[in-house]
Each structure stands twice: as C-alpha cells, then as structure tokens.
Scaffold this active site. Sequence first.
Site, PDB file in Angstrom:
ATOM      1  N   ASP A 117      -6.951  -1.525  -4.336  1.00 54.14           N
ATOM      2  CA  ASP A 117      -7.975  -1.226  -3.329  1.00 54.14           C
ATOM      3  C   ASP A 117      -8.967  -0.195  -3.854  1.00 54.14           C
ATOM      4  O   ASP A 117     -10.177  -0.294  -3.621  1.00 54.14           O
ATOM      5  CB  ASP A 117      -7.347  -0.681  -2.043  1.00 54.14           C
TER       6      ASP A 117
ATOM      7  N   ASP B 269       0.856  -1.190   0.000  1.00 48.74           N
ATOM      8  CA  ASP B 269       0.000   0.000   0.000  1.00 48.74           C
ATOM      9  C   ASP B 269       0.889   1.236   0.000  1.00 48.74           C
ATOM     10  O   ASP B 269       2.019   1.199   0.503  1.00 48.74           O
ATOM     11  CB  ASP B 269      -0.902   0.022   1.235  1.00 48.74           C
TER      12      ASP B 269
END
Length: 167
Positions: free
Chosen positions: A142, A124
């Site tokens: 995401d 991330d």
Amino acid sequence: MSSAPRASALSWLALSLVLIVLDQWTKHIVLGALHEGVPVPVIPGFLNWLLAYNTGAAFSFLADAGGWQRWGFSVLAVVISAVLTGWLARTPRGDWLTALPLALVIGGAIGNLIDRLRFGHVVDFIQVYHQDWAFPAFNVADSAISVGAVLLALASLRSGKGEGERR
C-alpha cells in the site's frame, strides 16, 4: 540507415520485484508474530503493528462490498500492472522520474494481488494513530502504491508545466 533501439525502463521492474519480496517477507513475519486486532506499540501515541485482514482496496476501501472485490481487485491489479509495464517499456531507461513511480505501483499492486490470490484478503499491519483517531492499517505494498501515485501526479504536474512554458 536505422538507429539503434533505445533502452527502455523495463529494468526498473527489478525494483518492483524487490518491493514484492519485501512486502511478502514482512507479511510472513507479522502473520507468525502478531494476533489479529491486538496492537503492538512501536512509537506510543503514533505507530502500532496491528494485524488486520482487508478484503477491500487500499485502506479498506470497499471492504464490506460482499465478496466480489477479491476477484474484481485481482483483475484490476493485473490490468493496471500490465498497462504500467507497457508504459515502462515505452519509457527511456534514464527517465527515472517516470520509471520510479511506475515500478512502485507495479510492485505494490502485485504484492497485494498475491495476498488476494493466496488468502482472499490483503494482510495489513501498519497502524498510524493519534489519541482516538486511527488511519486504516496498511502494508508495504500500500505504501509503494501511494508513494508511486503521488510521484506520478507530481511528474505529470512537472511535465504539464513544461508544456505550458514552451507555448
């Protein structure tokens, strides 16, 4: 007399592939450019690049669950992608209100699946924050999953409304 088979929305998997490539490319860049936990301001007071490793699901859900989640979420991503691909196969090509969100979720699920299989965690790097509040770091995959899920929900509301009006 047989009718010609209708064209399915499987061609929308091209969008899934573009998302997978974009997701993996951005993760490759940040892995070479960022240091874990060190924020790089993009829009001060709102957006940072912040390398983080997520062993859980989207937005760090179940990140501290003890390790089973790598394989559990991997299997879940494969099953969801297969089910949604089957749904795409039954969707008419021109039904973009259904096909677009399905393609987004499939691309996002596979993008994060690749990370889980390669690294044991998801990479991330996008952090939205304000003062002392910060949303959990996330990535392109995401984002695709989230937008796809919202669009699916809106499409189901639209189709449900249409059903109610026809009665």
